[in-house]
Design a protein around this motif. Structure first.
Motif, PDB file in Angstrom:
ATOM      1  N   ILE A   1     -26.850 -27.350 -43.912  1.00  0.00           N
ATOM      2  CA  ILE A   1     -27.064 -28.668 -43.304  1.00  0.00           C
ATOM      3  C   ILE A   1     -25.835 -29.538 -43.510  1.00  0.00           C
ATOM      4  N   THR A  38     -29.454 -35.750 -38.700  1.00  0.00           N
ATOM      5  CA  THR A  38     -30.899 -35.643 -38.460  1.00  0.00           C
ATOM      6  C   THR A  38     -31.691 -35.678 -39.761  1.00  0.00           C
ATOM      7  N   THR A  39     -31.289 -34.877 -40.736  1.00  0.00           N
ATOM      8  CA  THR A  39     -32.020 -34.846 -42.007  1.00  0.00           C
ATOM      9  C   THR A  39     -31.857 -36.161 -42.764  1.00  0.00           C
ATOM     10  N   LEU A  53     -33.835 -26.078 -41.069  1.00  0.00           N
ATOM     11  CA  LEU A  53     -32.566 -26.541 -40.510  1.00  0.00           C
ATOM     12  C   LEU A  53     -31.379 -25.867 -41.195  1.00  0.00           C
ATOM     13  N   LEU A  90     -32.856 -30.248 -32.421  1.00  0.00           N
ATOM     14  CA  LEU A  90     -32.786 -31.201 -33.533  1.00  0.00           C
ATOM     15  C   LEU A  90     -33.579 -32.471 -33.210  1.00  0.00           C
ATOM     16  N   LYS A 128     -26.837 -31.759 -38.011  1.00  0.00           N
ATOM     17  CA  LYS A 128     -27.951 -31.480 -38.924  1.00  0.00           C
ATOM     18  C   LYS A 128     -28.003 -32.512 -40.044  1.00  0.00           C
TER      19      LYS A 128
END
Length: 204
Positions: free
Chosen positions: A77, A86-87, A118, A128, A83
């Motif tokens: 990630i 998004t996280t 992910l 995503l 990524k």
């Protein structure tokens, strides 16, 4: 207890305040002593989105992070900008809307699973966006705010039957199963718009 680091911030001259979601105690705010010093052994372990084994020391004014050992830093990630973004947004949402010290192991397990999916899979931007919005839908539902999909209602907004059916379906699906969904663009956009509005409707 096991914990996922949500965020950290400066606290006093040499310390940090670390916000974590734990398996056993829910969301906690802990003071990590000496972590602004270059010599600190804790610094690498308290990076956001790390899965750690932590020891909590109860204090009179604050609770403290006694020890922290990373179990998974989710490098798949952190080496990917999209990524990470998004996280990071999902971690921020948990930090914003979940009250402290209300244990819900399901939230911990869901976040950990989300990070693993992910981390371990090649995921495009459309996936995503879809995964992030499904994560928020699952999160608010776990917190007791599942929308009234039988009445085609998400907050104050009426939604299409197609979207309601989709939302009911993904609520019971695993994240790894969601990777196989090919959702048409207009439904993806409708879903994202309604999730964003619903979050504002509930918590702002």
């Amino acid at each position: 207890t096991k914990a996922i680091i949500l965020r950290r911030e400066f606290f006093n001259e040499n310390d940090s305040r670390v916000f974590v979601y734990t398996k056993d105690f829910g969301k906690l705010s802990l003071v990590a002593r000496g972590t602004q010093k270059l010599s600190s052994k804790l610094v690498a372990h308290i990076e956001p989105l790390n899965l750690c084994e932590i020891m909590i020391i109860k204090g009179k004014q604050y609770d403290y992070l006694g020890s922290c050992i990373s179990e998974n830093i989710f490098s798949g990630i952190k080496e990917d900008y999209d990524k990470s973004k998004t996280t990071g947004e999902c971690a921020r949402i948990i930090d914003e809307i979940v009250k402290g010290e209300e244990k819900d192991e399901q939230i911990f397990l869901m976040l950990n699973k989300f990070l693993k999916i992910l981390n371990n899979n090649k995921i495009n931007n459309n996936q995503l966006i879809l995964l992030k919005n499904i994560f928020v839908l699952k999160l608010v539902s776990l917190l007791g705010y599942q929308p009234n999909l039988d009445n085609l209602q998400v907050g104050k907004e009426k939604i299409s039957l197609k979207l309601a059916n989709f939302m009911q379906m993904v609520l019971i699906m695993k994240f790894e199963e969601i990777l196989d969904i090919a959702l048409e663009e207009n439904l993806t956009l409708e879903f994202e718009k309604n999730i964003k509005q619903y979050k504002l409707y509930i918590f702002d």
